[in-house]
Motif scaffolding. Structure first.
Motif, mmCIF file in Angstrom:
data_model
loop_
_atom_site.group_PDB
_atom_site.id
_atom_site.type_symbol
_atom_site.label_atom_id
_atom_site.label_comp_id
_atom_site.label_asym_id
_atom_site.label_seq_id
_atom_site.Cartn_x
_atom_site.Cartn_y
_atom_site.Cartn_z
ATOM 1 N N MET A 80 -22.466 4.869 31.386
ATOM 2 C CA MET A 80 -22.544 5.751 32.560
ATOM 3 C C MET A 80 -21.313 5.610 33.435
ATOM 4 O O MET A 80 -20.731 6.596 33.885
ATOM 5 C CB MET A 80 -23.829 5.458 33.328
ATOM 6 N N VAL A 81 -20.902 4.374 33.694
ATOM 7 C CA VAL A 81 -19.654 4.123 34.412
ATOM 8 C C VAL A 81 -19.281 2.666 34.188
ATOM 9 O O VAL A 81 -20.118 1.777 34.329
ATOM 10 C CB VAL A 81 -19.773 4.443 35.924
ATOM 11 N N SER A 82 -18.045 2.419 33.827
ATOM 12 C CA SER A 82 -17.603 1.055 33.577
ATOM 13 C C SER A 82 -16.916 0.497 34.819
ATOM 14 O O SER A 82 -16.437 1.241 35.686
ATOM 15 C CB SER A 82 -16.643 1.007 32.394
ATOM 16 N N LEU A 83 -16.872 -0.812 34.884
ATOM 17 C CA LEU A 83 -16.182 -1.467 35.999
ATOM 18 C C LEU A 83 -14.697 -1.118 35.966
ATOM 19 O O LEU A 83 -14.068 -0.956 37.019
ATOM 20 C CB LEU A 83 -16.383 -2.983 35.907
ATOM 21 N N ARG A 106 -16.531 11.701 38.582
ATOM 22 C CA ARG A 106 -16.888 10.847 37.435
ATOM 23 C C ARG A 106 -18.394 10.832 37.220
ATOM 24 O O ARG A 106 -18.881 10.893 36.082
ATOM 25 C CB ARG A 106 -16.374 9.419 37.680
ATOM 26 N N MET A 107 -19.160 10.774 38.290
ATOM 27 C CA MET A 107 -20.618 10.769 38.179
ATOM 28 C C MET A 107 -21.138 12.102 37.641
ATOM 29 O O MET A 107 -22.077 12.145 36.835
ATOM 30 C CB MET A 107 -21.260 10.486 39.548
ATOM 31 N N LEU A 108 -20.525 13.204 38.077
ATOM 32 C CA LEU A 108 -20.948 14.519 37.597
ATOM 33 C C LEU A 108 -20.624 14.706 36.117
ATOM 34 O O LEU A 108 -21.391 15.341 35.383
ATOM 35 C CB LEU A 108 -20.286 15.620 38.423
ATOM 36 N N LYS A 109 -19.517 14.145 35.670
ATOM 37 C CA LYS A 109 -19.187 14.221 34.242
ATOM 38 C C LYS A 109 -20.206 13.443 33.418
ATOM 39 O O LYS A 109 -20.618 13.876 32.335
ATOM 40 C CB LYS A 109 -17.777 13.686 33.997
#
Length: 226
Positions: A80-83, A106-109
């Motif tokens: 979902m999202v990396s550090l 980034r969240m919407l992608k």
């Protein structure tokens, strides 16, 4: 380095001829199986069969199904999202407002691709019925990422990073993002039927609402100090 640790590192680096490590392939297969069946119903045997690996691979590379599931939870959130993504987005020299825009984009992608990510399905299962492993993963994996956003909110508002206001603001910025990612497509189409077509407008609206709220906090703090 102990002998056992040395052996573990040696195992993790053992490559397959196709360029992918067996360990990585087992981890990917495990993510798919856990997403489909949940932790309780998934078996090491099925995971190994899905990976095309030896039936002892789960124990050999991870030390058992429980340890494997913890690593799958870490990888699921990384999908979902990396550090590394957050460091790149939020540690730049750009204006705080542009960093927030990049974060929301980034969240919407991720939300647009959520149906293809087994990590999203696993966290939906965890939301419905938390496993004993989720607390540790939240502490070691999720909260450090959330702290990156806390620093950005401090930049935008000037409020102390450890204040309750910043903690709440972090939640208010994150909650719409999590909702869009976690909503199954059928519900997303009901709530936002033109989500995909209007993704640019969705981004601008989310940014406007987030910045409006954060500016209000900053103005209220400035007024209180006078």
């Amino acid at each position: 380095m102990t002998e056992n640790t040395h052996k573990m590192h040696r195992r993790r680096r053992a490559p397959r001829r196709d360029g992918l490590s067996t360990r990585a392939i087992v981890l990917e297969a495990a993510g798919q199986v856990f997403a489909e069946r949940g932790f309780a119903e998934a078996t090491s045997k099925e995971i190994c069969e899905r990976a095309g690996a030896n039936s002892a691979a789960v124990n050999y590379y991870f030390g058992g199904k429980e340890n494997l599931y913890e690593e799958v939870l870490v990888e699921a959130h990384r999908q979902m999202v990396s550090l590394e993504d957050l460091d790149q987005l939020l540690s730049s020299d750009g204006a705080p407002e542009e960093k927030l825009r990049a974060f929301l984009l980034r969240m919407l992608k991720t939300a647009a691709d959520a149906a293809n990510l087994w990590g999203v399905k696993i966290y939906l299962r965890e939301l419905a019925s938390p496993s004993p492993f989720i607390t540790t993963v939240m502490t070691t994996t999720v909260l450090p990422k959330a702290d990156k956003l806390r620093c950005l909110i401090h930049e935008l508002t000037g409020l102390p990073q450890d204040s309750a206001q910043v903690e709440r603001a972090k939640a208010f910025v994150l909650t719409p993002c999590i909702s869009l990612i976690m909503f199954p497509d059928v519900l997303k189409k009901l709530v936002l039927p033109t989500f995909a077509a209007d993704s640019k407008d969705v981004l601008e609206d989310m940014l406007a609402y987030a910045l409006g709220g954060l500016r209000s906090l900053r103005e209220a703090e400035n007024a209180a100090e006078k």
